[in-house]
Design a protein around this motif. Structure first.
Motif, short mmCIF file in Angstrom:
data_model
loop_
_atom_site.label_atom_id
_atom_site.label_comp_id
_atom_site.label_asym_id
_atom_site.label_seq_id
_atom_site.Cartn_x
_atom_site.Cartn_y
_atom_site.Cartn_z
N ASP A 16 29.35 27.94 -29.77
CA ASP A 16 27.80 28.63 -30.17
C ASP A 16 28.00 30.11 -29.86
O ASP A 16 28.95 30.68 -29.61
CB ASP A 16 26.91 27.81 -28.99
CG ASP A 16 27.22 28.19 -27.76
OD1 ASP A 16 28.07 28.86 -27.18
OD2 ASP A 16 26.52 27.43 -26.91
N ALA A 17 26.76 30.94 -29.86
CA ALA A 17 26.61 32.03 -29.88
C ALA A 17 27.11 32.59 -28.27
O ALA A 17 27.46 33.72 -28.13
CB ALA A 17 24.90 32.46 -30.07
N SER A 18 27.10 31.77 -27.29
CA SER A 18 27.55 32.26 -26.07
C SER A 18 29.16 31.99 -26.05
O SER A 18 29.48 32.13 -24.60
CB SER A 18 26.58 31.59 -24.72
OG SER A 18 26.96 30.17 -24.98
N HIS A 19 29.52 31.51 -27.04
CA HIS A 19 31.17 31.11 -26.93
C HIS A 19 31.63 29.87 -26.42
O HIS A 19 32.83 29.74 -25.98
CB HIS A 19 31.76 32.40 -26.52
CG HIS A 19 31.62 33.84 -27.04
ND1 HIS A 19 32.21 34.00 -28.72
CD2 HIS A 19 31.03 34.75 -26.96
CE1 HIS A 19 31.95 34.96 -28.74
NE2 HIS A 19 31.12 35.57 -28.15
N ARG A 20 30.58 29.11 -25.80
CA ARG A 20 30.72 27.96 -25.36
C ARG A 20 31.29 26.95 -26.39
O ARG A 20 30.85 26.68 -27.62
CB ARG A 20 29.56 27.16 -24.79
CG ARG A 20 29.72 26.04 -23.88
CD ARG A 20 28.55 25.36 -23.63
NE ARG A 20 27.44 25.18 -24.74
CZ ARG A 20 27.15 24.09 -25.20
NH1 ARG A 20 27.84 22.67 -24.83
NH2 ARG A 20 26.24 23.74 -25.86
N LEU A 21 32.44 26.17 -26.03
CA LEU A 21 33.16 25.51 -26.86
C LEU A 21 32.35 24.19 -27.32
O LEU A 21 31.85 23.43 -26.47
CB LEU A 21 34.56 24.82 -26.21
CG LEU A 21 35.61 23.92 -27.33
CD1 LEU A 21 35.86 24.83 -28.38
CD2 LEU A 21 36.50 23.80 -26.32
N LEU A 22 32.01 23.69 -28.63
CA LEU A 22 31.39 22.94 -28.89
C LEU A 22 32.21 21.63 -29.49
O LEU A 22 31.96 20.68 -29.29
CB LEU A 22 30.44 23.18 -30.17
CG LEU A 22 29.27 24.16 -29.52
CD1 LEU A 22 28.50 24.69 -30.87
CD2 LEU A 22 28.30 23.73 -28.67
N ALA A 23 33.20 21.99 -30.26
CA ALA A 23 33.86 20.78 -30.86
C ALA A 23 35.34 21.66 -31.38
O ALA A 23 35.53 22.68 -31.49
CB ALA A 23 33.23 20.34 -32.30
N VAL A 24 36.37 20.52 -31.61
CA VAL A 24 37.65 21.10 -32.26
C VAL A 24 38.01 20.17 -33.05
O VAL A 24 37.79 19.01 -33.19
CB VAL A 24 38.57 20.83 -30.92
CG1 VAL A 24 40.15 21.16 -31.49
CG2 VAL A 24 38.22 21.68 -29.70
N GLY A 25 38.66 20.67 -34.25
CA GLY A 25 39.12 19.83 -35.18
C GLY A 25 40.66 20.11 -35.40
O GLY A 25 41.24 21.08 -35.53
N ILE A 26 41.27 19.11 -35.76
CA ILE A 26 42.59 19.06 -35.90
C ILE A 26 43.09 18.59 -37.26
O ILE A 26 42.69 17.51 -37.80
CB ILE A 26 43.58 18.21 -34.88
CG1 ILE A 26 43.22 18.34 -33.57
CG2 ILE A 26 44.98 18.42 -35.26
CD1 ILE A 26 43.42 19.75 -32.86
N CYS A 27 43.70 19.36 -38.08
CA CYS A 27 44.08 19.30 -39.38
C CYS A 27 45.52 19.35 -39.84
O CYS A 27 46.40 20.26 -39.32
CB CYS A 27 43.17 20.23 -40.25
SG CYS A 27 41.70 19.54 -40.32
N ASP A 28 46.05 18.61 -40.84
CA ASP A 28 47.30 18.63 -41.15
C ASP A 28 47.20 19.37 -42.48
O ASP A 28 46.51 18.90 -43.02
CB ASP A 28 48.27 17.29 -41.35
CG ASP A 28 48.53 16.89 -39.97
OD1 ASP A 28 48.61 17.63 -39.11
OD2 ASP A 28 48.91 15.35 -40.09
#
Length: 108
Positions: A16-28
Motif C-alpha cells: 500500500d501507499a505506506s509500503h505495508r505488504l498486502l500480498a505476494v504472487g509467485i509465478c513460473d
C-alpha cells in the motif's frame, strides 16, 4: 516448494501507499507462458480484491515481456476463493483427456 522449479520463478509483491505488504504472487516464467503458482494476502485485506489485482498485474507483466499465455492456476468449481478466476475471458480449460478447450462464459 514455491521457488524450486525447473523454470524461472519470479515474485510479485504488492504494497500500500505506506509500503505495508498486502500480498505476494509467485509465478513460473516460460518462453510462451506465465503461470500463477501461488498468491497469498493478509486476510484483513480480503475485501480489496487483491487476487484480481494480482492477476491483472501479472497479465500486464506478461504482455510487457511478450509472453503469449497466462495461466491462472487451478480453478475448483464451487470454491469461493477461486471464483475471481471466472471473470477472465476468453479462457481455456485443460480437460482430463489432456486437451485444452475453449471455456463457455462462466466456466461453470
Amino acid at each position: 516448494f514455491l521457488y524450486e522449479s525447473p523454470v524461472e520463478t519470479i515474485e510479485f509483491t504488492y504494497r500500500d501507499a505506506s509500503h505495508r505488504l498486502l500480498a505476494v504472487g509467485i509465478c513460473d516464467v516460460c518462453a510462451e507462458s506465465l503461470s500463477s503458482v501461488y498468491f497469498f494476502f493478509n486476510p484483513a485485506d480480503s475485501s480489496r480484491g487483491l487476487g484480481t489485482f494480482g492477476a491483472l498485474r501479472e497479465i500486464e507483466w506478461a504482455q510487457e515481456s511478450r509472453i503469449t499465455f497466462y495461466y491462472l492456476g487451478y480453478w475448483v468449481k464451487g470454491s469461493t476463493t477461486m471464483d475471481y478466476k471466472l471473470s477472465y475471458q476468453p479462457a481455456q480449460l485443460l480437460f482430463p483427456d489432456g486437451v485444452w478447450r475453449e471455456s463457455d462464459s462462466g466456466m461453470g
